[in-house]
Design a protein around this motif. Structure first.
Motif, short mmCIF file in Angstrom:
data_model
loop_
_atom_site.label_atom_id
_atom_site.label_comp_id
_atom_site.label_asym_id
_atom_site.label_seq_id
_atom_site.Cartn_x
_atom_site.Cartn_y
_atom_site.Cartn_z
N ILE A 80 0.78 -1.14 -0.23
CA ILE A 80 0.08 0.12 -0.03
C ILE A 80 0.92 1.28 -0.02
O ILE A 80 0.62 2.16 -0.94
CB ILE A 80 -0.82 0.00 1.24
N LEU A 81 2.06 1.12 0.84
CA LEU A 81 3.12 2.35 0.72
C LEU A 81 3.43 2.49 -0.55
O LEU A 81 3.58 3.70 -1.08
CB LEU A 81 3.85 2.15 1.92
N GLY A 82 3.93 1.27 -1.13
CA GLY A 82 4.60 1.65 -2.53
C GLY A 82 3.60 2.06 -3.51
O GLY A 82 3.98 3.02 -4.17
N TYR A 83 2.30 1.55 -3.16
CA TYR A 83 1.31 2.13 -4.32
C TYR A 83 1.11 3.66 -4.21
O TYR A 83 1.01 4.52 -5.04
CB TYR A 83 -0.06 1.33 -4.17
N PHE A 84 1.05 4.22 -2.82
CA PHE A 84 0.76 5.58 -2.62
C PHE A 84 2.05 6.30 -3.13
O PHE A 84 1.86 7.36 -3.87
CB PHE A 84 0.88 5.80 -1.02
N VAL A 85 3.19 6.02 -2.89
CA VAL A 85 4.42 6.61 -3.41
C VAL A 85 4.30 6.65 -4.99
O VAL A 85 4.69 7.84 -5.47
CB VAL A 85 5.51 5.95 -2.87
N LYS A 86 4.12 5.65 -5.67
CA LYS A 86 4.03 5.87 -7.17
C LYS A 86 3.06 6.60 -7.72
O LYS A 86 3.10 7.62 -8.64
CB LYS A 86 3.56 4.38 -7.67
N ASN A 87 1.75 6.85 -7.00
CA ASN A 87 0.72 7.85 -7.09
C ASN A 87 1.24 9.07 -6.73
O ASN A 87 0.85 10.11 -7.66
CB ASN A 87 -0.67 7.36 -6.37
#
Length: 152
Positions: free
Chosen positions: A130-137
């Motif tokens: 989830i954190l990785g997804y947020f960072v990409k977004n």
């Protein structure tokens, strides 16, 4: 402050504190942080290009070149030309480098393992994804906002 803004603020503080823990404890291990982080980046059993390490770990190119040369002279790693890439080199730990990395990273890995086990008692491991997804977004959102800003 709205809920989204507050959540991002709490996340930013948590990430800042996450980094602060490593910065505060790296000198206690007795190594330069650039050397320690290079060993950390390489100690996954895979070969990495200099470009990849700079992009993934935020190493300035000059810092990476300096620490790489030092570690190569010490016999901890090898540099190999990447076919089809003019100036890009692949970095691999030698057996001596693997032993050295394990030695200096042991305390970090132990602390990380202890913290992760305690975290997983309460939360799912999905939080990392989830954190990785947020960072990409966040990265793509910054690009969009800055492009929009240029147009105005």
């Amino acid at each position: 402050m709205d809920e989204s803004r507050e959540a991002v603020r709490r996340l930013a503080i948590a990430i800042s504190n996450f980094e602060k823990i490593y910065v505060a404890n790296t000198p206690k291990i007795g190594r330069q942080s650039s050397e320690l982080w290079l060993m950390y980046a390489l100690n996954d059993g895979k070969a990495h290009s200099q470009k990849q390490i700079c992009e993934e770990w935020g190493f300035p190119r000059t810092t990476l070149n300096t620490v790489t040369k030092k570690c190569e002279i010490s016999g901890y790693l090898t540099l190999t030309a990447i076919p089809g890439k003019r100036r890009e080199m692949q970095i691999c730990l030698t057996e001596k480098g693997k032993a050295y990395a394990s030695q200096i990273l042991n305390v970090i890995y132990s602390a990380e393992d202890r913290a992760m086990k305690k975290t997983l008692e309460k939360y799912s491991a999905d939080f990392v994804d989830i954190l990785g997804y947020f960072v990409k977004n966040l990265e793509s959102s910054f690009e969009q906002e800055l492009k929009q800003e240029e147009l105005n």
